[in-house]
Design an enzyme around this catalytic site. Structure first.
Site, PDB file in Angstrom:
ATOM      1  N   MET B  14      -2.934  12.811   4.371  1.00  0.00           N
ATOM      2  CA  MET B  14      -2.657  13.405   3.051  1.00  0.00           C
ATOM      3  C   MET B  14      -2.216  14.861   3.203  1.00  0.00           C
ATOM      4  O   MET B  14      -1.325  15.330   2.491  1.00  0.00           O
ATOM      5  CB  MET B  14      -3.896  13.315   2.153  1.00  0.00           C
ATOM      6  CG  MET B  14      -4.179  11.933   1.590  1.00  0.00           C
ATOM      7  SD  MET B  14      -2.830  11.250   0.569  1.00  0.00           S
ATOM      8  CE  MET B  14      -3.044  12.181  -0.951  1.00  0.00           C
ATOM      9  N   HIS B 150      -7.709  -6.635  -6.864  1.00  0.00           N
ATOM     10  CA  HIS B 150      -7.526  -5.991  -5.566  1.00  0.00           C
ATOM     11  C   HIS B 150      -7.324  -7.054  -4.490  1.00  0.00           C
ATOM     12  O   HIS B 150      -7.618  -8.226  -4.710  1.00  0.00           O
ATOM     13  CB  HIS B 150      -8.755  -5.142  -5.212  1.00  0.00           C
ATOM     14  CG  HIS B 150      -8.804  -3.835  -5.930  1.00  0.00           C
ATOM     15  ND1 HIS B 150      -9.368  -3.702  -7.186  1.00  0.00           N
ATOM     16  CD2 HIS B 150      -8.334  -2.595  -5.594  1.00  0.00           C
ATOM     17  CE1 HIS B 150      -9.256  -2.434  -7.576  1.00  0.00           C
ATOM     18  NE2 HIS B 150      -8.643  -1.741  -6.639  1.00  0.00           N
ATOM     19  N   LYS B 154     -11.354  -6.148  -0.293  1.00  0.00           N
ATOM     20  CA  LYS B 154     -12.201  -5.186  -1.000  1.00  0.00           C
ATOM     21  C   LYS B 154     -13.570  -5.814  -1.220  1.00  0.00           C
ATOM     22  O   LYS B 154     -13.698  -6.850  -1.855  1.00  0.00           O
ATOM     23  CB  LYS B 154     -11.580  -4.800  -2.334  1.00  0.00           C
ATOM     24  CG  LYS B 154     -12.371  -3.698  -3.041  1.00  0.00           C
ATOM     25  CD  LYS B 154     -11.610  -3.135  -4.243  1.00  0.00           C
ATOM     26  CE  LYS B 154     -12.428  -2.116  -4.991  1.00  0.00           C
ATOM     27  NZ  LYS B 154     -12.793  -0.935  -4.190  1.00  0.00           N
TER      28      LYS B 154
END
EC number: 1.17.1.8
Lengths: 256, 256, 256, 256
Positions: B14, B150, B154
């Site tokens: 990120m 999802h 998950k």
């Protein structure tokens, strides 16, 4: 404190549904009703409480009341609204047909009389909220397309609501969309870069879907109108909030 | 005027995407970067401009800058944010792991320093807008259900976001829902009357859909996250608006 | 060649709609109608052609006809179907309430009489096609979930149709699903690994959605029932194809 | 019995994914691979088992095998398929670019050699099933519209798949649609009365939705392609069923 309401157009289908609605609310009472074809023994009148006054002509109407709820005709609506403002009944106008010029004139009268009120082209809360949300979303997602779906008998395409939605999106954008302009048939109608697609299929009623896309994500807002019953929720919201308005506004979103 | 930004966590994925973002914006420049494992010849450093200062430890960092962008670790984030507030870099915190107590303490420091900033659990604009819209819609549609979808890997269900969405809806309602309470398996998880359904299927990424229903109509809001690329739009919005904040807030919706 | 039809249950709402349907078709004519409460001057009878014979009791019914269309009562349907088969009217049975044992007995009679016919639990073509498609899709997508949506007044959850859909998917799979078994509230009801989620919201009518997921892709099949008008299309399909059947089958999908 | 496969185009991305797939299946083994740029130490070759034979030219290829899996180039595919048929390797052709004339010629060769095989324009199972289902649905729902959604970079509109879908629907209808013909922009592209709408938005990948409507009901079939990973499921289905074919067919739906 109970608010007193006058319904103009009581003999119509919306007028009668509004009377039922007011009956069901504890904070409102039906002070009077008016319609040119109203008679004491017509179905619309017979189910009213004996407290409710009946009128067939504006010139005879004199009554203490707070709110004027109008579901009449394009011919009557301008004079009715003017009458309501001048007699200090706050107008909630569900009748269509007011021109831009007429609306401006009524807004002037409202200002002079220091009265608030609301003209409501669409009482469907899901449609009004969709309009509100898409304007906010367009600020962050300049790429958007509108798909409206109606029964096969709807003649015009796109629907007026879908065209208005596209124009609002175009106006709300802060950046240019990423998708290139395209003018082939499959890309639909174009409103300043916002494409509108109209689906016409039997079984469908009235539905609008707005698709936003950005890098790696999508946001979709959809509303479905199955039945005019939905309008009564919007009338209720208007009744509850019209007293907070200090001018004559257009669109239920102004009080949501 | 160009705003100067420090990125904490530049060696992470990120952090690097944020450096690319700032590079692409005309109103921002990258003043400095920091990461404990940063070296002058690591890939993250090599593509930076020569104007950008490199640091590996907070105690060495001294630099004129406006904004602190943090994508580090749960261990580092509290001290980083404190440091940023005390040195008057407005924090944008994308790192997770701050406890309620830590957030309160940081908000006190922000108040003392008269600094605004933002802690952002989710930078996805479509998810943040959905959260905002459902709170507004719940005021008019007390009946709502949440469906989140999802990928099959998950493990938890419902997702934290879906549970938070349901709680916000429950808190925003002005009236009781019409649908009766029901506690059978097919009706899903219950958050004060708002049902949450979790779908787990291969192929799916991360999607959330909120369905509202009222008499005769329905309103649906859906967001799809296909790719983390979407987070960069949210970072951009935070960069553009963090200077308008006068306190340390939580949630990107606070500046939308 | 025009096929001659008898309607049992002509005084009911479905019976009358079927009479209207047959009236509108060129290849079918209404030979006779029967109902215990039928009188020559009741509304159902008055709009019939003078060619159509009226009956109130099976024992009086003697008529040349090809098809027996039954929308009666759980009490009457077994005897009616038996009567139809033994008098060589091909039965199309829209009445619910036949038990497994009764169906077996009727199938034996049909075999003995060498008659085909059809018992139809659901005439909605979109629902029947959905059932057909999901069985095919499950062979390639073992991961599937069912979401059914109904108005808030529907008491049972999941709907019988959704449960049946899930069971058909489970039976049609050729491989085990990738998604791990999970037994938390948000994951809904479980039918051999196929999850079923029930949504109950005002405004909704009757809707079923089946979601399939596989690596990198998804397939969704949805049907919406807005109005019982939809059943007439299914009755028409049954009328057109019942003559091709050589046994008494259950389910409209058998002739699609 | 284990089936032996030859992959043509092993150095391409699809070729390598197919090699991985065959590796993971117990009933298939990789007998040989071919590509003009294949070398023993290129990445594609290095991960192959030592049992797998390498070739760079058709004229050197001599090998006992059952299936020919082709992901090469439009220039190579005709000769490759011809070679496969004449050497009695059943062809599964994923390469695009064969002309109608070339396909006819190959079908003649297949007939002469009494060999089955398959040419596959689209390996996505969700897309292929959608095609299959819409042809069945169109027999009962003559009113249908197609909406395809792709990323903003896709230049052509509508997509070839959507146009083909609309044409298949038009051909499969047994009755005329109820919705009147309309030729305004918002109604999209027209394929014999089936409207096609193209949405182009960032974030979207490749999605197709077909809406059917009839009196009082709707049926919707949608497929989403998120990732090319999905193609491998289709290749697996082709490997498992190609041996059942007695001629050279086009389209994965022929073996579903």
């Amino acid at each position: 404190m109970t608010k007193r309401v006058i319904i103009a157009g009581i003999t119509g289908s919306m007028g009668q549904k509004c009377a039922d609605l007011i009956e069901s609310l504890t904070d409102f009472e039906l002070a009077g009703v008016i319609a040119p074809d109203l008679t004491a023994d017509c179905p619309a009148a017979k189910k009213l409480s004996s407290e409710t006054k009946l009128f067939i002509d504006l010139k005879d109407l004199t009554l203490a009341a707070d709110i004027w709820l109008d579901f009449t005709t394009p011919q009557a609506v301008f004079n009715n609204t003017k009458f309501a403002l001048e007699h200090h009944y706050r107008p909630i106008i569900g009748t269509s047909g007011l021109t831009e010029t007429q609306i401006s004139k009524l807004q002037e009268i409202a200002a002079k009389e220091q009265m608030g009120g609301i003209i409501v082209p669409n009482f469907g809360l899901s449609a009004v909220l969709l309009m509100k949300f898409v304007q906010m979303a367009a600020q962050y997602f300049p790429d958007a397309e509108v798909i409206e779906m109606h029964h096969e008998d709807k003649l015009d395409a796109p629907s007026g609501t879908a065209a208005a939605t596209a124009q609002l999106i175009a106006k709300s954008r802060l950046e240019k969309p990423l998708a290139p302009a395209a003018h082939v048939a499959a890309r639909g109608a174009d409103y300043e870069g916002v494409k509108v697609h109209s689906v016409r299929l039997p079984g469908y009623v009235a539905h609008e879907e707005v698709l936003f896309g950005g890098p790696g994500e999508a946001l979709t807002i959809r509303q479905d109108s199955f039945d005019r019953a939905s309008f009564m929720q919007g009338v209720k919201v208007a009744l509850e909030h019209v007293s907070e308005l200090s001018e004559l506004v257009v669109g239920l979103d102004k009080i949501l």
